[in-house]
Design a protein around this motif. Sequence first.
Motif, PDB file in Angstrom:
ATOM      1  N   LYS A   9       0.824  -1.216   0.000  1.00 59.49           N
ATOM      2  CA  LYS A   9       0.000   0.000   0.000  1.00 59.49           C
ATOM      3  C   LYS A   9       0.854   1.261   0.000  1.00 59.49           C
ATOM      4  N   TYR A  12       2.315   1.581  -3.523  1.00 64.41           N
ATOM      5  CA  TYR A  12       1.252   1.969  -4.457  1.00 64.41           C
ATOM      6  C   TYR A  12       0.900   3.448  -4.286  1.00 64.41           C
ATOM      7  N   ASN A  13       0.701   3.858  -3.048  1.00 64.35           N
ATOM      8  CA  ASN A  13       0.319   5.251  -2.787  1.00 64.35           C
ATOM      9  C   ASN A  13       1.421   6.229  -3.187  1.00 64.35           C
ATOM     10  N   ASP A  16       1.240   6.470  -6.904  1.00 61.66           N
ATOM     11  CA  ASP A  16       0.019   7.205  -7.244  1.00 61.66           C
ATOM     12  C   ASP A  16       0.160   8.699  -6.935  1.00 61.66           C
ATOM     13  N   ASP A 113      -8.015  -3.895  -6.489  1.00 58.93           N
ATOM     14  CA  ASP A 113      -8.394  -2.760  -5.638  1.00 58.93           C
ATOM     15  C   ASP A 113      -7.498  -2.722  -4.405  1.00 58.93           C
ATOM     16  N   LYS A 115      -7.322  -0.561  -2.144  1.00 56.37           N
ATOM     17  CA  LYS A 115      -8.003  -0.043  -0.955  1.00 56.37           C
ATOM     18  C   LYS A 115      -8.640  -1.146  -0.114  1.00 56.37           C
ATOM     19  N   SER A 116      -9.147  -2.188  -0.776  1.00 55.14           N
ATOM     20  CA  SER A 116      -9.756  -3.295  -0.025  1.00 55.14           C
ATOM     21  C   SER A 116      -8.790  -4.452   0.169  1.00 55.14           C
TER      22      SER A 116
END
Length: 117
Positions: A9, A12-13, A16, A113, A115-116
């Motif tokens: 995460k 990825y963030n 992004d 996804d 986020k999940s």
Amino acid sequence: MSIIKEMVKIAYNALDDKQGEDIRIIDISGISVMADYFIIAHGNNPNHVRTLMDFTEEKLNKAGFDTKNIEGNHNGSWVLLDFKDIIVHIFDKENRSFYDLERIWADGKIIEDVKSF
């Protein structure tokens, strides 16, 4: 949440946040011992690729995750950041298409996804 998923995460963030293009996460844990996840993205030009690399490494390092190795050419066409459990591949668009890691690692599971996740 597992530490490895936290790493994914963060990476990825970071990609992004700096407008990395077409970010993909592939779970390779069931098909390889080299890592659990590949994260693949590309930048729009050599400076963008270097920015994505620097920012991703900085964010993961600040979270306490050490970079095990950096490979590739630092002229902005391809770089690999190895954090042991995750490997981040950052390309320019042409080299991403050429190496086509998504096809090579098609037996892995695409994480749709984050986020999940």
